[in-house]
Design a protein around this motif. Structure first.
Motif, PDB file in Angstrom:
ATOM      1  N   TYR A  43      -0.761  12.502   3.594  1.00  0.00           N
ATOM      2  CA  TYR A  43       0.041  13.179   2.582  1.00  0.00           C
ATOM      3  C   TYR A  43      -0.062  14.689   2.747  1.00  0.00           C
ATOM      4  O   TYR A  43      -1.111  15.218   3.113  1.00  0.00           O
ATOM      5  N   ASN A  70       0.800  -1.229   0.000  1.00  0.00           N
ATOM      6  CA  ASN A  70       0.000   0.000   0.000  1.00  0.00           C
ATOM      7  C   ASN A  70       0.832   1.279   0.000  1.00  0.00           C
ATOM      8  O   ASN A  70       0.299   2.327  -0.315  1.00  0.00           O
ATOM      9  N   ILE A  71       2.106   1.244   0.399  1.00  0.00           N
ATOM     10  CA  ILE A  71       2.876   2.490   0.441  1.00  0.00           C
ATOM     11  C   ILE A  71       3.056   3.008  -0.973  1.00  0.00           C
ATOM     12  O   ILE A  71       3.595   2.319  -1.833  1.00  0.00           O
ATOM     13  N   GLN A  72       2.604   4.233  -1.207  1.00  0.00           N
ATOM     14  CA  GLN A  72       2.669   4.828  -2.537  1.00  0.00           C
ATOM     15  C   GLN A  72       3.386   6.167  -2.487  1.00  0.00           C
ATOM     16  O   GLN A  72       3.121   6.991  -1.615  1.00  0.00           O
ATOM     17  N   TYR A  73       4.278   6.355  -3.459  1.00  0.00           N
ATOM     18  CA  TYR A  73       5.022   7.597  -3.586  1.00  0.00           C
ATOM     19  C   TYR A  73       4.585   8.266  -4.883  1.00  0.00           C
ATOM     20  O   TYR A  73       4.519   7.627  -5.927  1.00  0.00           O
ATOM     21  N   PHE A  74       4.320   9.565  -4.790  1.00  0.00           N
ATOM     22  CA  PHE A  74       3.744  10.290  -5.908  1.00  0.00           C
ATOM     23  C   PHE A  74       4.766  11.103  -6.680  1.00  0.00           C
ATOM     24  O   PHE A  74       5.738  11.610  -6.121  1.00  0.00           O
ATOM     25  N   ARG A  91      -0.241   1.483  10.542  1.00  0.00           N
ATOM     26  CA  ARG A  91      -0.942   0.230  10.245  1.00  0.00           C
ATOM     27  C   ARG A  91      -1.804  -0.131  11.434  1.00  0.00           C
ATOM     28  O   ARG A  91      -1.586   0.336  12.549  1.00  0.00           O
ATOM     29  N   LEU A  99       4.217  11.784   1.065  1.00  0.00           N
ATOM     30  CA  LEU A  99       3.905  10.952   2.218  1.00  0.00           C
ATOM     31  C   LEU A  99       4.661  11.461   3.439  1.00  0.00           C
ATOM     32  O   LEU A  99       5.884  11.561   3.417  1.00  0.00           O
ATOM     33  N   PRO A 122       1.549  15.030  -3.986  1.00  0.00           N
ATOM     34  CA  PRO A 122       1.408  14.661  -2.573  1.00  0.00           C
ATOM     35  C   PRO A 122       2.675  13.995  -2.052  1.00  0.00           C
ATOM     36  O   PRO A 122       3.255  13.141  -2.720  1.00  0.00           O
ATOM     37  N   TYR A 152      -4.291   0.112   6.694  1.00  0.00           N
ATOM     38  CA  TYR A 152      -3.152   0.994   6.418  1.00  0.00           C
ATOM     39  C   TYR A 152      -3.696   2.397   6.185  1.00  0.00           C
ATOM     40  O   TYR A 152      -4.619   2.589   5.396  1.00  0.00           O
ATOM     41  N   LEU A 162      -5.727   3.558  -3.227  1.00  0.00           N
ATOM     42  CA  LEU A 162      -6.065   4.398  -2.087  1.00  0.00           C
ATOM     43  C   LEU A 162      -7.296   5.243  -2.382  1.00  0.00           C
ATOM     44  O   LEU A 162      -7.453   5.768  -3.477  1.00  0.00           O
ATOM     45  N   ASN A 180      -4.822  -2.566  -3.758  1.00  0.00           N
ATOM     46  CA  ASN A 180      -3.856  -1.631  -3.200  1.00  0.00           C
ATOM     47  C   ASN A 180      -4.197  -0.176  -3.429  1.00  0.00           C
ATOM     48  O   ASN A 180      -3.493   0.698  -2.954  1.00  0.00           O
TER      49      ASN A 180
END
Lengths: 117, 112
Positions: B36, A104-108, B51, B46, B44, B32, B100, B98
């Motif tokens: 952002y 799930n960790i997402q970087y934009f 969690r 993070l 955005p 999760y 969001l 996955n």
């Protein structure tokens, strides 16, 4: 380690033209997501891809929009016959894994701002 | 699917004060919860995530708390500074994958 790279940063198109937005994920990331952000609004999910596969396109309009993530090269979001309502910021995100602690960790990326005249 | 609500939509605080932004989510299977920060003209970034196996996480001046029973989580920023001014988004994953789902955003203004 370069972050998520998107280009172009700004794109101007006239109604009826095609727009191609490119996204190169972070090194080692094989999952790519596209989101759209209208002015003064949050981000809305469009499509989720892995290399050579579309995993989920439930957020993408059925017509005029398509996405791909080929084995080699960046992911492409393609909008055919653009209309004024397509004007928005389009963001790409990448993540390393689909399972485990990094799930799930997402970087934009910095986004592509599309303006349709 | 997941539904995420975020409040307030705008928040103005004096430099040095604390700021709290709250989000609720609908899918009890979500595990999760990222936050952002988006500055004008940028993507955005993070800033912190949590969690569902923990109730609180801190990183210097920012912290996130999670209440799974009530299905809400909050961002806390202490000793705010002008450079904290930005739009903040909470998010939660779709239970089916996955992707969001984002809250509507909070525009935080820190007055010097």
């Amino acid at each position: 380690n370069a972050g998520v790279m998107q280009n172009p940063r700004h794109l101007v198109r006239r109604r009826g033209q095609e727009a191609r937005l490119r996204c190169s994920p972070m090194k080692g990331h094989s999952h790519v997501y596209w989101y759209r952000q209208l002015p003064e609004e949050g981000l809305k999910f469009m499509v989720y891809l892995q290399k050579e596969n579309i995993i989920d396109e439930s957020g993408m309009p059925k017509e005029r929009f398509s996405a791909e993530f080929p084995k080699e090269g960046p992911s492409i979001l393609r909008i055919q016959q653009v209309v004024r309502g397509d004007s928005a910021a389009y963001f790409c995100a990448s993540s390393p894994l689909s399972t485990g602690t990094l799930k799930n960790i997402q970087y934009f990326g910095a986004g592509t701002r599309l303006s349709v005249l | 699917g997941e539904n995420v609500e975020q409040h307030p939509s705008t928040l103005s605080v004096q430099e040095g004060d604390s700021a709290v932004i709250k989000c609720t989510y609908s899918d009890s299977a979500s595990n999760y919860f990222p936050w952002y920060k988006q500055e004008l003209g940028k993507g955005p970034q993070l800033i912190i995530d949590i969690r569902s196996n923990v109730g609180e996480k801190k990183d210097q001046r920012i912290a996130v708390t999670l209440n799974k029973t009530a299905k809400h989580f909050s961002l806390h920023i202490t000793e705010t500074q002008p450079e904290d001014s930005a739009v903040y988004f909470c998010a939660a994953p779709h239970s089916a994958g996955n992707m969001l789902t984002f809250g509507g955003g909070t525009r935080l203004m820190v007055k010097p």
